[in-house]
Motif scaffolding. Structure first.
Motif, PDB file in Angstrom:
ATOM      1  N   ILE A 165      -6.253  73.475  62.954  1.00  0.00           N
ATOM      2  CA  ILE A 165      -5.737  73.100  61.419  1.00  0.00           C
ATOM      3  C   ILE A 165      -6.445  72.111  60.764  1.00  0.00           C
ATOM      4  O   ILE A 165      -7.086  72.012  59.568  1.00  0.00           O
ATOM      5  CB  ILE A 165      -4.250  72.776  61.559  1.00  0.00           C
ATOM      6  N   SER A 166      -6.882  71.198  61.472  1.00  0.00           N
ATOM      7  CA  SER A 166      -7.996  70.042  60.922  1.00  0.00           C
ATOM      8  C   SER A 166      -9.221  70.572  60.469  1.00  0.00           C
ATOM      9  O   SER A 166      -9.571  70.216  59.426  1.00  0.00           O
ATOM     10  CB  SER A 166      -8.262  69.115  61.984  1.00  0.00           C
ATOM     11  N   LEU A 167      -9.722  71.415  61.329  1.00  0.00           N
ATOM     12  CA  LEU A 167     -10.927  72.057  60.839  1.00  0.00           C
ATOM     13  C   LEU A 167     -10.986  72.761  59.678  1.00  0.00           C
ATOM     14  O   LEU A 167     -11.675  72.826  58.741  1.00  0.00           O
ATOM     15  CB  LEU A 167     -11.474  72.992  62.033  1.00  0.00           C
ATOM     16  N   ILE A 168      -9.868  73.805  59.674  1.00  0.00           N
ATOM     17  CA  ILE A 168      -9.569  74.547  58.390  1.00  0.00           C
ATOM     18  C   ILE A 168      -9.443  73.809  57.139  1.00  0.00           C
ATOM     19  O   ILE A 168      -9.828  74.057  55.965  1.00  0.00           O
ATOM     20  CB  ILE A 168      -8.284  75.458  58.698  1.00  0.00           C
ATOM     21  N   THR A 169      -8.402  72.736  57.257  1.00  0.00           N
ATOM     22  CA  THR A 169      -8.320  71.899  55.959  1.00  0.00           C
ATOM     23  C   THR A 169      -9.448  71.226  55.773  1.00  0.00           C
ATOM     24  O   THR A 169      -9.691  71.465  54.408  1.00  0.00           O
ATOM     25  CB  THR A 169      -7.200  70.704  56.437  1.00  0.00           C
ATOM     26  N   PHE A 170     -10.275  70.658  56.408  1.00  0.00           N
ATOM     27  CA  PHE A 170     -11.484  69.960  56.295  1.00  0.00           C
ATOM     28  C   PHE A 170     -12.755  71.012  55.512  1.00  0.00           C
ATOM     29  O   PHE A 170     -13.239  70.619  54.478  1.00  0.00           O
ATOM     30  CB  PHE A 170     -11.940  69.338  57.428  1.00  0.00           C
ATOM     31  N   SER A 171     -12.595  72.304  56.347  1.00  0.00           N
ATOM     32  CA  SER A 171     -13.652  73.178  55.849  1.00  0.00           C
ATOM     33  C   SER A 171     -13.300  73.469  54.382  1.00  0.00           C
ATOM     34  O   SER A 171     -14.113  73.519  53.428  1.00  0.00           O
ATOM     35  CB  SER A 171     -13.747  74.455  56.663  1.00  0.00           C
ATOM     36  N   ILE A 172     -12.204  73.854  53.973  1.00  0.00           N
ATOM     37  CA  ILE A 172     -11.679  74.551  52.757  1.00  0.00           C
ATOM     38  C   ILE A 172     -11.684  73.284  51.900  1.00  0.00           C
ATOM     39  O   ILE A 172     -12.351  73.791  50.841  1.00  0.00           O
ATOM     40  CB  ILE A 172     -10.263  75.002  52.631  1.00  0.00           C
ATOM     41  N   ALA A 173     -11.509  72.049  52.101  1.00  0.00           N
ATOM     42  CA  ALA A 173     -11.537  71.029  50.987  1.00  0.00           C
ATOM     43  C   ALA A 173     -13.108  70.887  50.682  1.00  0.00           C
ATOM     44  O   ALA A 173     -13.361  70.628  49.635  1.00  0.00           O
ATOM     45  CB  ALA A 173     -10.902  69.751  51.639  1.00  0.00           C
ATOM     46  N   VAL A 174     -14.049  70.638  51.652  1.00  0.00           N
ATOM     47  CA  VAL A 174     -15.301  70.325  51.515  1.00  0.00           C
ATOM     48  C   VAL A 174     -16.001  71.659  50.672  1.00  0.00           C
ATOM     49  O   VAL A 174     -16.846  71.387  49.856  1.00  0.00           O
ATOM     50  CB  VAL A 174     -16.055  70.023  52.878  1.00  0.00           C
ATOM     51  N   LEU A 175     -15.750  72.697  51.149  1.00  0.00           N
ATOM     52  CA  LEU A 175     -16.462  74.195  50.658  1.00  0.00           C
ATOM     53  C   LEU A 175     -16.016  74.048  49.353  1.00  0.00           C
ATOM     54  O   LEU A 175     -16.812  74.348  48.303  1.00  0.00           O
ATOM     55  CB  LEU A 175     -16.041  75.238  51.473  1.00  0.00           C
ATOM     56  N   LEU A 176     -14.804  73.875  48.916  1.00  0.00           N
ATOM     57  CA  LEU A 176     -14.433  73.946  47.390  1.00  0.00           C
ATOM     58  C   LEU A 176     -15.019  72.825  46.375  1.00  0.00           C
ATOM     59  O   LEU A 176     -15.449  73.098  45.312  1.00  0.00           O
ATOM     60  CB  LEU A 176     -12.863  73.496  47.147  1.00  0.00           C
ATOM     61  N   ASP A 177     -15.280  71.677  47.110  1.00  0.00           N
ATOM     62  CA  ASP A 177     -15.836  70.607  46.344  1.00  0.00           C
ATOM     63  C   ASP A 177     -17.474  70.979  46.081  1.00  0.00           C
ATOM     64  O   ASP A 177     -17.976  70.737  44.968  1.00  0.00           O
ATOM     65  CB  ASP A 177     -15.809  69.289  47.219  1.00  0.00           C
ATOM     66  N   VAL A 178     -18.080  71.575  47.222  1.00  0.00           N
ATOM     67  CA  VAL A 178     -19.557  71.766  47.004  1.00  0.00           C
ATOM     68  C   VAL A 178     -19.777  73.188  46.378  1.00  0.00           C
ATOM     69  O   VAL A 178     -20.466  73.048  45.450  1.00  0.00           O
ATOM     70  CB  VAL A 178     -20.086  72.209  48.593  1.00  0.00           C
ATOM     71  N   LEU A 179     -18.819  74.010  46.323  1.00  0.00           N
ATOM     72  CA  LEU A 179     -19.051  75.259  45.449  1.00  0.00           C
ATOM     73  C   LEU A 179     -18.785  75.039  44.050  1.00  0.00           C
ATOM     74  O   LEU A 179     -19.556  75.268  43.164  1.00  0.00           O
ATOM     75  CB  LEU A 179     -18.102  76.418  45.760  1.00  0.00           C
TER      76      LEU A 179
END
Length: 315
Positions: free
Chosen positions: A239-253
């Motif tokens: 859950i932590s990994l998915i939350t972090f990954s989605i948040a960072v990817l959205l910002d970067v993209l």
């Protein structure tokens, strides 16, 4: 055109709000930041104060919370100050803020990779766990999980020092290196090379994390006992990994490919969500899901409440 000798202050253009909106946003942000500090500090204190929690999984979690505090310090104090005053930042301050936010994000990836490796060894090689995850090796892992992100981001930031700028407005509420690159009259090749190396390096982390969990899931499917351990210890990590990954990817993209036609509020949310959601979600998930940690936190709260009640009664 402006060059590096005259661009001493940079303007953050993402805070075009009325005075009333700024005050409301300041109060909400301050409350949220205090909550982030509280939940992370409680988790850190609970782990440090209980020797039964001095295990690799909890040590990595403690460092994840410390890293969250480190990253939020690079954003929230400056953001709160900007809401009450002029939203400008010095060139040196901009570089420092970008370094802290970038290194904290990379630190999260490193620590999540360690947590994935720890769960792989615990569930797939349980008999060798204590031989593999020794205190000395865990200490080295933790040291490298801090050193490598700091070094990688230092090298990235160093390539931008003294670069000639052809503008002074950053369309964001905080500084990141990519925004400095966009303002540069001639982006340095060294920065591009270091940036691509860092991206490939941490993409390798992501592949390792994904591969580890896929292997763990495949092993755990065949055993009901391991399924229970997976749900107890690996589910919070996922859950932590998915939350972090989605948040960072959205910002970067969004930062790289986002449209300029969207509203400023949406743009600000997309750029801030990885600084808002993961630092709060991670300690709450782990605090509720990991039994030993939850019991320790409840005992700390009980002791605090009991002490307060006895103090009141003795007056």
């Amino acid at each position: 055109m402006e060059n590096a000798s005259v661009v001493l202050l940079l303007t953050l253009t993402g805070l075009n709000y009325t005075q009333d909106q700024r005050i409301a946003l300041f109060l909400l942000t301050l409350l949220w930041y205090l909550m982030i500090l509280l939940v992370n500090v409680v988790l850190i204190v609970a782990i440090i104060s209980d020797k039964n929690l001095h295990e690799p999984m909890y040590i990595f979690l403690c460092n994840l919370c410390i890293n969250s505090l480190y990253g939020t310090v690079g954003f929230y104090p400056k953001f709160l100050l900007d809401l009450l005053s002029s939203h400008v930042i010095s060139y040196a301050g901009c570089m420092l803020q970008g370094f802290v936010i970038h290194s904290s994000t990379c630190g999260d990836v490193s620590i999540l990779a360690l947590m994935a490796y720890d769960r792989y060894v615990a569930l797939c090689r349980p008999l060798a766990y204590h031989a593999v995850m020794t205190k000395q090796r865990v200490s080295i892992f933790v040291f490298l999980s801090w050193l490598i992100p700091l070094y990688c981001m230092f090298m990235n930031t160093a390539t931008l020092l003294g670069v000639r700028l052809c503008g002074s407005h950053i369309n964001k509420v905080y500084c990141v290196n990519w925004m400095i690159v966009r303002l540069a009259c001639s982006p340095p090749f060294a920065n591009s090379a270091v940036s691509y190396f860092n991206m490939l390096f941490y993409f390798g982390h992501a592949v390792f994390i994904f591969g580890s969990y896929m292997y763990v899931i495949r092993i755990c499917i065949s055993s009901k006992e391991k399924q229970g351990k997976f749900m107890q210890t690996c589910l919070p990590h996922l859950i932590s990994l998915i939350t972090f990954s989605i948040a960072v990817l959205l910002d970067v993209l969004y930062m790289r490919f986002g449209s300029a036609d969207v509203s400023q509020d949406f743009s600000n949310f997309m750029s801030m969500e990885f600084l808002i959601i993961p630092p709060m979600v991670n300690p709450i998930i782990y605090g509720f899901k990991l039994t030993k940690l939850r019991q320790k936190i409840l005992s700390l709260v009980h002791i605090k409440v009991s002490t307060h009640i006895r103090g009141e009664l003795s007056k």
